[in-house]
Design a protein around this motif. Structure first.
Motif, short mmCIF file in Angstrom:
data_model
loop_
_atom_site.label_atom_id
_atom_site.label_comp_id
_atom_site.label_asym_id
_atom_site.label_seq_id
_atom_site.Cartn_x
_atom_site.Cartn_y
_atom_site.Cartn_z
N GLY A 1 0.66 -1.21 0.44
CA GLY A 1 -0.24 -0.40 0.28
C GLY A 1 0.96 1.49 -0.26
O GLY A 1 1.42 1.54 1.34
N LEU A 2 0.64 2.10 -1.22
CA LEU A 2 1.36 3.18 -1.50
C LEU A 2 0.59 4.72 -0.09
O LEU A 2 -0.42 5.13 -0.76
CB LEU A 2 1.82 3.63 -1.88
N TYR B 1 -2.66 2.62 -4.54
CA TYR B 1 -3.29 3.69 -4.03
C TYR B 1 -4.63 3.55 -3.39
O TYR B 1 -5.01 3.71 -4.46
CB TYR B 1 -2.39 4.68 -4.59
N PRO B 2 -4.70 3.82 -2.30
CA PRO B 2 -5.95 3.79 -1.75
C PRO B 2 -6.41 5.43 -1.72
O PRO B 2 -5.71 6.09 -1.42
CB PRO B 2 -6.39 3.29 -0.54
N VAL C 1 4.53 1.31 2.65
CA VAL C 1 6.03 2.10 2.24
C VAL C 1 5.29 3.96 1.39
O VAL C 1 4.19 3.95 1.16
CB VAL C 1 6.05 1.58 0.79
N ALA C 2 6.55 4.46 2.19
CA ALA C 2 5.94 6.09 1.90
C ALA C 2 7.16 6.44 1.40
O ALA C 2 7.57 6.40 3.00
CB ALA C 2 5.11 6.92 3.68
N PRO C 3 7.29 7.98 0.88
CA PRO C 3 8.51 8.33 1.28
C PRO C 3 8.33 9.76 1.98
O PRO C 3 8.65 10.72 1.57
CB PRO C 3 8.06 8.39 -0.37
N SER C 4 8.41 8.97 2.98
CA SER C 4 9.00 10.07 4.56
C SER C 4 8.70 9.78 5.57
O SER C 4 8.13 9.02 6.20
CB SER C 4 7.02 11.01 4.11
N GLY C 5 10.37 9.82 6.29
CA GLY C 5 10.13 9.27 7.61
C GLY C 5 9.44 9.92 8.61
O GLY C 5 9.14 9.41 9.63
#
Length: 247
Positions: free
Chosen positions: A4-5, A35-36, A73-77
Motif C-alpha cells: 500500500g502506497l 494507492y488507496p 510504504v511512504a516516501p517520508s521518514g
C-alpha cells in the motif's frame, strides 16, 4: 507481496512527482502496489502540537485504508515515524499494531526488506550532499548518529552508492536539524528560518550540486532558504534519483 502506497499531504500538495517516482520505483521491482484513494493525513501535525485526541479520526482512517496490505510504504521518514511511534489515540488492537509494524519509509523498505543490490537504470552524474530528516535518523535509525560513538552506517548512502556517476560530498554538521519541524516552522518562524539558512549555507560550502533526502518536507524548507540566500545547490528527493532521474 502487496504494497500500500501512502503519500503524505505535503508531497501530494507540493511535490507530487515524489509520489510518482516512489510508485514507479516500487513497480520496477515487480511489486503489486496499490494507492488507496481516500487516504488523508497521518495525523502528525496534530500530534506534534500535543493534540493527540484530535488525530484519532486520521489514525482510524489510516488503519482502515492499509490493514489489508503486506507492507505500507511512504516516501517520508517523519510520517512513518508518526505511524510507528505516535499512533496512540487508538486502542492498540491486533489490527492497529499490525499496521504500525508493517509501515516502512521508502529507504528502509528498499534496504531492509527488499535488500536491493542494484539500480541498473539509475545514473546521476552530480556531487550530492545527504540530509537525514530528524525523525528518520533518530526515530527510524536509517543512519548512525554522528554524536554517538558507534559503528558508522547509512542506509541512504548504501542505496545511493549503487547509482552510477553519483559523488558524495560531506557537510560540516550532517545531523543538525534544518529547522522545518512541521508546525515548528509556523510557530517559531524566526528560529526555523535561521536554522534553515545555516543548513543551506553548510550545504553550499560543501560544493554540492544537489542535496537529497528521503523527506520532501525538509527539502522544501531548505530549498526556500537557499533560494532566498541566492545559493546555487538544487534539491531532489532520493526516490527520484533511485528511479533514474538525472536532474
Amino acid at each position: 507481496m502487496r504494497v500500500g502506497l501512502f503519500v503524505p499531504c505535503y508531497v501530494d500538495a507540493f511535490h507530487p512527482e515524489v509520489g510518482q517516482a516512489t510508485l514507479e520505483l516500487l513497480e520496477r521491482f515487480g511489486l503489486d502496489v496499490d494507492y488507496p484513494f481516500d487516504q488523508t493525513c497521518c495525523g502528525q501535525p496534530m500530534t506534534n502540537t500535543g493534540c493527540h485526541e484530535e488525530s484519532r479520526a486520521t489514525e482510524e482512517l489510516f488503519v482502515k485504508n492499509f490493514s489489508e496490505y503486506d507492507y505500507i510504504v511512504a516516501p517520508s521518514g517523519s510520517c512513518v515515524n508518526q505511524v510507528r511511534r505516535n499512533f496512540t489515540a487508538l486502542e492498540q488492537t491486533e489490527e492497529v499494531t499490525a499496521v504500525r509494524a508493517k509501515t516502512f519509509e521508502l529507504v528502509e523498505f528498499l534496504h531492509d526488506i527488499l535488500k536491493v543490490d542494484a539500480f541498473p537504470w539509475a545514473e546521476f552524474p552530480h556531487k550530492v550532499a545527504l540530509h537525514n530528516n530528524c525523525n528518520a535518523l533518530r526515530g527510524l535509525s536509517i543512519a548512525s548518529m554522528s554524536e554517538l560513538r558507534n559503528e558508522r552506517f547509512s542506509k541512504p548512502k548504501d542505496l545511493l552508492g549503487k547509482v552510477r556517476g553519483l559523488e558524495f560530498v560531506d557537510i560540516a554538521r550532517p545531523d543538525e536539524c534544518c529547522g522545518f519541524g512541521g508546525t515548528f516552522s509556523v510557530f517559531e518562524e524566526g528560529i526555523s528560518s535561521r536554522m534553515g539558512q545555516d543548513k543551506a549555507r553548510d550545504q553550499a560550502r560543501s560544493g554540492a550540486d544537489y542535496v537529497t533526502s528521503s523527506d520532501s518536507s525538509c527539502l522544501m524548507h531548505q530549498e526556500g532558504c537557499a533560494r532566498r540566500l541566492q545559493l546555487g545547490q538544487k534539491y531532489i528527493h532520493i526516490s527520484q534519483i533511485l528511479n533514474g532521474s538525472r536532474a
